[in-house]
Write a protein that holds these residues in place. Sequence first.
Motif, PDB file in Angstrom:
ATOM      1  N   ILE A  34      42.120  41.947  37.102  1.00 27.32           N
ATOM      2  CA  ILE A  34      42.861  43.205  37.192  1.00 27.32           C
ATOM      3  C   ILE A  34      43.739  43.396  35.959  1.00 27.32           C
ATOM      4  N   GLU A  35      44.371  42.316  35.511  1.00 26.40           N
ATOM      5  CA  GLU A  35      45.226  42.417  34.330  1.00 26.40           C
ATOM      6  C   GLU A  35      44.421  42.863  33.116  1.00 26.40           C
ATOM      7  N   TYR A  53      36.879  42.257  26.599  1.00 26.21           N
ATOM      8  CA  TYR A  53      37.178  41.437  27.770  1.00 26.21           C
ATOM      9  C   TYR A  53      36.581  42.039  29.044  1.00 26.21           C
ATOM     10  N   LEU A  54      36.147  43.283  28.967  1.00 30.20           N
ATOM     11  CA  LEU A  54      35.540  43.960  30.112  1.00 30.20           C
ATOM     12  C   LEU A  54      34.051  44.180  29.900  1.00 30.20           C
ATOM     13  N   PHE A 102      36.350  44.474  41.477  1.00 32.86           N
ATOM     14  CA  PHE A 102      35.951  43.115  41.872  1.00 32.86           C
ATOM     15  C   PHE A 102      37.186  42.225  41.988  1.00 32.86           C
ATOM     16  N   GLY A 103      38.144  42.421  41.089  1.00 32.52           N
ATOM     17  CA  GLY A 103      39.384  41.656  41.171  1.00 32.52           C
ATOM     18  C   GLY A 103      40.126  41.918  42.471  1.00 32.52           C
ATOM     19  N   GLU A 104      40.183  43.183  42.897  1.00 31.88           N
ATOM     20  CA  GLU A 104      40.847  43.520  44.159  1.00 31.88           C
ATOM     21  C   GLU A 104      40.140  42.857  45.337  1.00 31.88           C
ATOM     22  N   ALA A 108      33.835  50.248  32.842  1.00 33.85           N
ATOM     23  CA  ALA A 108      33.818  48.790  33.005  1.00 33.85           C
ATOM     24  C   ALA A 108      35.129  48.309  33.617  1.00 33.85           C
ATOM     25  N   ALA A 109      36.239  48.911  33.206  1.00 30.95           N
ATOM     26  CA  ALA A 109      37.542  48.538  33.753  1.00 30.95           C
ATOM     27  C   ALA A 109      37.590  48.794  35.255  1.00 30.95           C
ATOM     28  N   ASP A 110      37.067  49.932  35.670  1.00 26.03           N
ATOM     29  CA  ASP A 110      37.045  50.244  37.104  1.00 26.03           C
ATOM     30  C   ASP A 110      36.220  49.203  37.870  1.00 26.03           C
ATOM     31  N   LEU A 111      35.078  48.825  37.312  1.00 24.23           N
ATOM     32  CA  LEU A 111      34.198  47.859  37.974  1.00 24.23           C
ATOM     33  C   LEU A 111      34.881  46.490  38.072  1.00 24.23           C
TER      34      LEU A 111
END
Length: 381
Positions: A299-300, A325-326, A144-146, A137-140
């Motif tokens: 991203i944070e 949060y993810l 998206f943030g990037e 989930a963090a990678d996803l």
Amino acid sequence: MGSEVSGPGAQAPGPSQVTAPAARAWAVAAATAAVRVPALNAESDAWIVRGWADVAVGCLALDGLRPDGPGPGGSGLPGAFGGLDEVVRAMGVLSGGQHAARLRLLRRFAGPVPRWYPDARPVAGFIRRIRGIAWRAADLVAGFGELLLSTATALPRDAPCPLVSARQLAWGVRYRPSPSDAHVTLRLPVSRRLARRTWMCLPGLASPGTVIAEVPSTAPPLEQQIWRGIHEGAHLDHLTSLARRGPLAPSSLAPSPGEFGAGLLIAESYAMAVEILAAVECVLAGEGHAVWQLGAGLIERATRLPGGAHPAAEFADLPTLAEIYLLGPIEILADGAAAAALPDELISSLRDRWRAACAAYPPAAAFGSAAARLIGRSARP
């Protein structure tokens, strides 16, 4: 003592008018609710103490400053802090790490800290690792943030809102799918870092009883605008919707179910889903400054996991909360289990806006499809 400024539509004498017995009863109920956390062992202790620190912020709003309170040998406070003392003493949690340090700082506003309060030693015991699905989930979310950061470079950038809570919340209304305005603003004599959670329900207010604390912050104006106008605004919207399910009377002495434990996980899931929706709608509206900040915020959250690229000390002993949060917004936007836990009016409005956003911005649709695959569900048609 905190001063009160009514939000649009709020008509009430305010928390500072609550009697000491009523304030104490509220604090007992809130501190007891903070004990019910979906975690075990050391994580449970850390989460409980964190929740008590959040209760202490409400106690400060109700009681004000009482630096001449009873000494550390006993608790004789008549108001909210006395109720918090009662629950803390009964539970006997020995340590709470950084959360205990925060709790003790807040408790000092009412006088010397009682000897039975947890100390700031690290919580003792096993803390589980972050799950594999959370890393995915963090990678996803980070990806998206990037994308949002890249998109923001081609969009116009307006100046941030003035550092006034009402202005920041008003700006965020257009990007929140179920905006509410029945809150009361309290000015409290603590920093943002000490207060942390500034949204809550307190007694002494007409339904829904929602409160936002205005506290000094050193964060950049744009970061404060997004945090208050989108994320915390979404929390107020959620609390208001929960109150409509079972309206909180002006004399209500219970916290909202969205403030602690499993209810807090749903609350943060919703607020993060609203952030992701807002990011897409800001792209469509050409608000480059907001798109950049929302992307940076995603991203944070993705990199602050314990063991991540930039782990946040705040979540070192709270893996379940860090993960939500993810995983939470992904569950909601893909119509997973977290979506079913939200009031119908909230999820219906969010779902309609997200579908429209995905239709207008293909990268959002791709993110939604990836989210559905991650949680093992097919995207809704």
